[in-house]
Scaffold this motif. Structure first.
Motif, short mmCIF file in Angstrom:
data_model
loop_
_atom_site.label_atom_id
_atom_site.label_comp_id
_atom_site.label_asym_id
_atom_site.label_seq_id
_atom_site.Cartn_x
_atom_site.Cartn_y
_atom_site.Cartn_z
N ALA A 282 0.82 -1.24 -0.13
CA ALA A 282 -0.01 -0.16 0.03
C ALA A 282 1.07 1.19 0.07
O ALA A 282 0.50 2.18 -0.68
CB ALA A 282 -0.93 0.02 1.18
N LEU A 283 2.09 1.36 0.86
CA LEU A 283 2.86 2.51 0.78
C LEU A 283 3.46 2.58 -0.36
O LEU A 283 3.85 3.94 -0.85
CB LEU A 283 3.81 2.15 1.97
CG LEU A 283 3.25 2.20 3.57
CD1 LEU A 283 4.36 1.85 4.45
CD2 LEU A 283 2.72 3.65 3.73
N ALA A 284 3.50 1.63 -1.29
CA ALA A 284 4.21 1.90 -2.64
C ALA A 284 3.30 2.24 -3.84
O ALA A 284 4.00 2.64 -4.67
CB ALA A 284 4.96 0.29 -2.87
N LEU A 285 2.08 2.45 -3.39
CA LEU A 285 1.20 2.83 -4.44
C LEU A 285 1.37 4.28 -4.96
O LEU A 285 1.79 5.25 -4.13
CB LEU A 285 -0.21 2.57 -3.91
CG LEU A 285 -0.80 1.31 -3.67
CD1 LEU A 285 -2.27 1.43 -3.06
CD2 LEU A 285 -0.94 0.63 -5.12
N THR A 286 1.40 4.36 -6.07
CA THR A 286 1.59 5.85 -6.73
C THR A 286 0.39 6.36 -7.24
O THR A 286 0.44 7.69 -7.50
CB THR A 286 2.62 5.73 -7.91
OG1 THR A 286 2.01 4.77 -9.00
CG2 THR A 286 4.06 5.20 -7.54
N GLU A 287 -0.68 5.83 -7.07
CA GLU A 287 -2.05 6.30 -7.49
C GLU A 287 -2.66 7.35 -6.64
O GLU A 287 -3.43 7.99 -7.08
CB GLU A 287 -3.09 5.17 -7.74
CG GLU A 287 -3.45 4.43 -6.26
CD GLU A 287 -4.10 3.09 -6.80
OE1 GLU A 287 -5.20 2.82 -6.52
OE2 GLU A 287 -3.52 2.24 -7.61
N ARG A 288 -1.98 7.51 -5.50
CA ARG A 288 -2.69 8.43 -4.43
C ARG A 288 -1.57 8.88 -3.50
O ARG A 288 -0.79 8.09 -3.05
CB ARG A 288 -3.95 7.94 -3.80
CG ARG A 288 -3.57 6.80 -2.94
CD ARG A 288 -5.10 5.97 -2.54
NE ARG A 288 -4.99 4.71 -2.01
CZ ARG A 288 -4.58 4.50 -0.49
NH1 ARG A 288 -4.84 5.69 0.23
NH2 ARG A 288 -4.64 3.54 -0.20
N ASP A 289 -1.91 10.27 -3.15
CA ASP A 289 -0.80 10.83 -2.15
C ASP A 289 -1.54 10.90 -0.75
O ASP A 289 -2.73 11.17 -0.54
CB ASP A 289 -0.33 12.06 -2.78
CG ASP A 289 0.35 12.10 -4.00
OD1 ASP A 289 1.19 11.10 -4.19
OD2 ASP A 289 0.22 12.90 -5.00
#
Length: 206
Positions: A156-163
């Protein structure tokens, strides 16, 4: 957990929008609604239909809350001072599962609810397993020590789709989140346009 968690991918298609901004949304492949009548041409919505749709979209975004849950949150917002629509967003963002999701500790809001319910989270050092728990400004939410090695957290922390929004302070090493302030509509990074003013109009008439 809501009874319709298994059908969460239908929510996007029912709304006609990728409300979570997910790459795997079925709308990326099929822009029509679910079911055998999903491809029928849609007529123009009435004012009531537009208001109802705004309510369903906002309610669905936070894990498809039940009508009873959502109406209670609206009632709290209606009793508060200031703009009811802004207050509604603030109360929704203060839900513990929403904070866990916003902090990117889990990949989806549905996973956030399960994560909290299974006892993986503390608030100010005390274990809390109620997803609807309402955090306050200054509260520190943390992943319990024995839960910090979960692969889902790393993914989850690696997801780039949201900040992570600026009303949260996240320490990715300690896996803690400080709820700095209650946000307004413009502060929340919704992937689609939310219209809490229409939700207020809906409840005012119904």
């Amino acid at each position: 957990m809501t009874k319709r968690t298994a059908a969460k991918y239908k929510i996007d298609r029912r709304m006609g929008e990728n409300i979570w901004g997910r790459p795997k949304s079925p709308l990326n492949k099929r822009e029509y609604g679910p079911g055998q009548h999903g491809q029928r041409r849609k007529g123009k919505l009435s004012d009531f239909g537009t208001q109802l749709r705004a309510k369903q979209k906002l309610k669905g975004y936070y894990g498809d809350l039940t009508e009873k849950q959502f109406r209670k949150i609206y009632a709290d917002a209606d009793r508060s001072r200031g703009d009811t629509g802004e207050a509604l967003i603030g109360f929704l963002e203060r839900r513990l599962d929403a904070v866990v999701y916003r902090a990117k500790l889990v990949p989806t809001v549905f996973a956030a609810r399960q994560f909290v319910n299974h006892g993986h989270v503390t608030v100010n050092g005390k274990r809390v397993n109620i997803a609807s728990y309402r955090v306050s400004e200054g509260d520190v939410i943390a992943v319990r020590e024995k839960s910090r090695q979960m692969a889902a957290i790393t993914e989850a922390l690696a997801l780039t789709e949201r900040d992570v929004p600026d009303y949260l302070e996240v320490d990715t090493q300690k896996l803690t989140v400080k709820f700095v302030r209650t946000p307004g509509l413009s502060d929340v990074p919704y992937p689609v346009v939310m219209e809490p003013n229409l939700v207020v109009e809906y409840y005012a008439k119904n």
